[in-house]
Design a protein around this motif. Structure first.
Motif, PDB file in Angstrom:
ATOM      1  N   THR A 102       0.863  -1.191   0.000  1.00 29.01           N
ATOM      2  CA  THR A 102       0.000   0.000   0.000  1.00 29.01           C
ATOM      3  C   THR A 102       0.893   1.232   0.000  1.00 29.01           C
ATOM      4  O   THR A 102       2.056   1.193   0.428  1.00 29.01           O
ATOM      5  CB  THR A 102      -0.890   0.014   1.252  1.00 29.01           C
ATOM      6  N   ASN A 103       0.335   2.323  -0.528  1.00 28.83           N
ATOM      7  CA  ASN A 103       1.114   3.560  -0.663  1.00 28.83           C
ATOM      8  C   ASN A 103       1.735   3.986   0.673  1.00 28.83           C
ATOM      9  O   ASN A 103       1.104   3.909   1.723  1.00 28.83           O
ATOM     10  CB  ASN A 103       0.215   4.700  -1.165  1.00 28.83           C
ATOM     11  N   GLY A 104       2.992   4.414   0.591  1.00 29.14           N
ATOM     12  CA  GLY A 104       3.643   4.995   1.750  1.00 29.14           C
ATOM     13  C   GLY A 104       4.270   4.004   2.708  1.00 29.14           C
ATOM     14  O   GLY A 104       4.861   4.407   3.708  1.00 29.14           O
ATOM     15  N   SER A 105       4.132   2.729   2.421  1.00 31.72           N
ATOM     16  CA  SER A 105       4.666   1.741   3.361  1.00 31.72           C
ATOM     17  C   SER A 105       5.953   1.074   2.878  1.00 31.72           C
ATOM     18  O   SER A 105       6.481   0.184   3.541  1.00 31.72           O
ATOM     19  CB  SER A 105       3.607   0.676   3.648  1.00 31.72           C
ATOM     20  N   THR A 106       6.467   1.536   1.759  1.00 33.14           N
ATOM     21  CA  THR A 106       7.625   0.869   1.155  1.00 33.14           C
ATOM     22  C   THR A 106       8.873   0.964   2.049  1.00 33.14           C
ATOM     23  O   THR A 106       9.543  -0.046   2.298  1.00 33.14           O
ATOM     24  CB  THR A 106       7.936   1.494  -0.231  1.00 33.14           C
ATOM     25  N   GLU A 107       9.175   2.178   2.506  1.00 31.17           N
ATOM     26  CA  GLU A 107      10.370   2.362   3.335  1.00 31.17           C
ATOM     27  C   GLU A 107      10.301   1.507   4.600  1.00 31.17           C
ATOM     28  O   GLU A 107      11.279   0.881   5.008  1.00 31.17           O
ATOM     29  CB  GLU A 107      10.534   3.846   3.720  1.00 31.17           C
ATOM     30  N   ALA A 108       9.106   1.503   5.230  1.00 28.31           N
ATOM     31  CA  ALA A 108       8.921   0.727   6.465  1.00 28.31           C
ATOM     32  C   ALA A 108       9.113  -0.762   6.205  1.00 28.31           C
ATOM     33  O   ALA A 108       9.707  -1.488   7.023  1.00 28.31           O
ATOM     34  CB  ALA A 108       7.524   0.991   7.029  1.00 28.31           C
ATOM     35  N   ALA A 109       8.668  -1.235   5.031  1.00 30.30           N
ATOM     36  CA  ALA A 109       8.804  -2.654   4.684  1.00 30.30           C
ATOM     37  C   ALA A 109      10.270  -3.019   4.472  1.00 30.30           C
ATOM     38  O   ALA A 109      10.742  -4.062   4.944  1.00 30.30           O
ATOM     39  CB  ALA A 109       7.991  -2.965   3.434  1.00 30.30           C
ATOM     40  N   VAL A 110      11.001  -2.145   3.766  1.00 32.57           N
ATOM     41  CA  VAL A 110      12.431  -2.395   3.535  1.00 32.57           C
ATOM     42  C   VAL A 110      13.150  -2.489   4.882  1.00 32.57           C
ATOM     43  O   VAL A 110      13.956  -3.400   5.127  1.00 32.57           O
ATOM     44  CB  VAL A 110      13.047  -1.277   2.654  1.00 32.57           C
TER      45      VAL A 110
END
Lengths: 284, 290
Positions: A229-237
């Motif tokens: 979902t949008n905006g969660s990429t950095e947190a997932a990495v």
């Protein structure tokens, strides 16, 4: 059922199979696994007597060199490079194959039905797609209901649905007690079809293991593409890196390197960080 | 499911005529479906009919009767066309199947290489019989309609000799085919062999005899060493009754062999039909890799 002892095959100065030995029990299912040029196809061709070799091969107790016809009578074969007689129709080709094996028309009808070739029997072989040719190859191999099936990349030309159907069929044959020798690059296929994996490289046996151990033993890795979902990429990495994974951003989300048979833990690491995964793809 | 024990006794390792017949039927069917087969058969039939029609009335070849003139024209046509047909068909047969992978498919069955070879050979030989029959049928019809049918037996003999020549060229072509896995290379070699047998053979013998004062006996036996020449000699005796037309070599053959000349010519032609095919079969059966 199959005994291979010190099999060596040379083409000129190149040794493509080097002192290879293998025993396959009746009803057992074995995969020959390895990169292109490892010697898998050459082993299969030696079993059929299509090429000369050093060493010994016996099938069903018959010396393959002294009884090439008797050996082939026990084997159904699907070649990696499918080649038939292009000007024959599917039905004519199956009739021809059945004639050479002293089989009656009932067997031809049975394999046409089993492989779903009813709508294609009047087509010439040259008009068939790669997937249909592969099904025809399986049909000719299954025609005599042989005790041994040699399958050289049997699903390489099939689409996903046809591959699943073919694997289901081969799994049924395995459970019925046929002896299977399969060469394959597909981990799922090997996992579903065989009891034992024989790894080959440069013509030599390099590994012998249970299919469930294959990925770990060979250190096979896969890539997971996570769509988030949008905006969660950095947190997932960050969550994946903290869990010890090599993860990075890309245009579609996050790409993470995982063990080929340990994908679930990476997914769990992302979900435990409270991040929803919209979609995922597996790359090898 | 079959078990190994059930299947083992079912197969003989010896060549089985049944398997050769199945493969031959497939080869024949392939040949009949091929446009090249109809092109060859049609061309040979039309040319043979045209030559027979031209040769019969008002021909300048005064030495022979009506039938002789027609037969001489046919023999000249056969010398060119039939060797090319047999050689190219044979050359493409094994090499083509090896190149495409179809031979691996065939030999993944309980079929020996010997059976695969002779099945292919027999199928193509029957296809060549049909082509020869088309040519001689057309020529025979024209000759018969114009009153030249008095020597029907000789005409049939030449037709049979034509088929035997075709079979011998098929064997030579298949022998060429055992040396390569590439159909193009086999075809190129076959065309070269055709040139050598059809043109260079004749010119070479003549040239060598002039340059080296070759004795007439050597000239005669050199001719027999070429299957196309052997066919020509055997055919000449069929419609002219002797080999006088060949000059000193023909006279030598008549003097030396007398009544046995006919037998020697027929035996030589027959040998040419058998030996190349047998050699090709041995080479193919012993080849290690497909």
């Amino acid at each position: 059922m199959i005994e291979i002892r010190d099999l060596t095959k040379r083409y000129g100065r190149a040794t493509v199979v080097d002192s290879f030995s293998l025993s396959v029990a009746a009803g057992e299912s074995v995969a020959l696994w390895g990169p292109n040029g490892a010697g898998k196809t050459t082993v299969v061709r030696c079993l059929l007597g299509l090429v000369g070799y050093e060493g010994s091969i016996s099938v069903g107790g018959l010396d393959a060199r002294r009884h090439p016809k008797g050996t082939r009578q026990m084997i159904g074969y699907v070649a990696q490079e499918l080649a038939f007689y292009d000007d024959l129709t599917v039905l004519e080709l199956l009739d021809f194959s059945a004639g050479l094996r002293r089989l009656d028309a009932d067997r031809v009808d049975a394999v046409i039905d089993t492989l779903g070739l009813e709508d294609h029997v009047e087509k010439k072989v040259t008009e068939l797609s790669g997937g249909l040719k592969q099904r025809l190859g399986l049909a000719t191999a299954l025609l005599p209901d042989p005790p041994v099936l040699l399958l050289d990349e049997p699903t390489s030309n099939l689409d996903a649905a046809s591959r699943e159907s073919a694997i289901h069929l081969l799994d049924r044959l395995r459970r019925e007690g046929h002896t299977l020798v399969v060469t394959s690059h597909h981990m799922e296929e090997v996992g579903m079809l065989v009891d034992r994996v024989i790894g080959m490289e440069d013509g030599r046996l390099t590994i012998e293991c249970d299919p469930t151990d294959l990925a770990e033993r060979l250190g096979i890795r896969a890539w997971l593409q996570l769509v988030l979902t949008n905006g969660s990429t950095e947190a997932a990495v960050q969550a994946l890196q903290e869990a010890g994974y090599d993860a990075r951003r890309n245009r579609r989300g996050v790409l993470v390197e995982v063990p080929a048979q340990g994908k679930g833990k990476a997914v769990a690491a992302v979900q435990q960080a409270g991040i929803d995964i919209e979609d995922l793809e597996v790359w090898r | 499911m079959s078990t190994a024990d059930q299947l083992v006794p079912a197969v003989s390792e010896r060549p089985e005529p049944r398997l050769i017949s199945i493969i031959a039927r497939k080869e024949l069917r392939d040949a009949i479906r091929s446009k090249w087969f109809w092109l060859w058969a049609g061309s040979f039939g039309v040319l043979a009919a045209v030559l027979a029609n031209i040769a019969l009335p008002g021909s300048q070849v005064a030495e022979f009767g009506n039938f002789g003139r027609s037969a001489a024209s046919l023999v000249a046509l056969v010398q060119i066309i039939i060797p090319l047909m047999g050689l190219t068909l044979g050359a493409q047969s094994l090499a083509g199947q090896r190149e495409s992978g179809a031979m691996r498919f065939l030999l993944s069955h309980p079929v020996s290489r010997t059976e695969a070879f002779w099945g292919t050979f027999a199928g193509l030989a029957i296809a060549l019989l049909a082509t020869s029959a088309a040519g001689f049928g057309a020529a025979g019809l024209v000759t018969g309609l114009q009153g030249g049918g008095a020597s029907a037996a000789s005409f049939v003999r030449i037709a049979v000799l034509t088929w035997v020549l075709a079979v011998s060229m098929l064997g030579v072509g298949m022998l060429v085919s055992t040396f390569t896995n590439r159909a193009g290379a086999a075809l190129g070699t076959a065309v070269f062999v055709w040139l050598a047998l059809t043109f260079l053979g004749d010119i070479g013998i003549m040239g060598t005899s002039v340059a080296t004062d070759l004795p007439v006996s050597a000239l005669f036996f050199a001719a027999l060493a070429n299957p196309v020449e052997a066919f020509r000699l055997a055919s000449l005796t069929a419609f002219s009754g002797s080999l006088d037309v060949l000059g000193p070599a023909g006279t030598y053959a008549i003097d030396r062999l007398g009544d046995k000349l006919d037998l020697v010519l027929l035996a030589t032609t027959a040998l040419w039909a058998v030996v190349p095919a047998a050699l090709a079969s041995i080479r193919f059966s012993r080849s290690k890799d497909l």
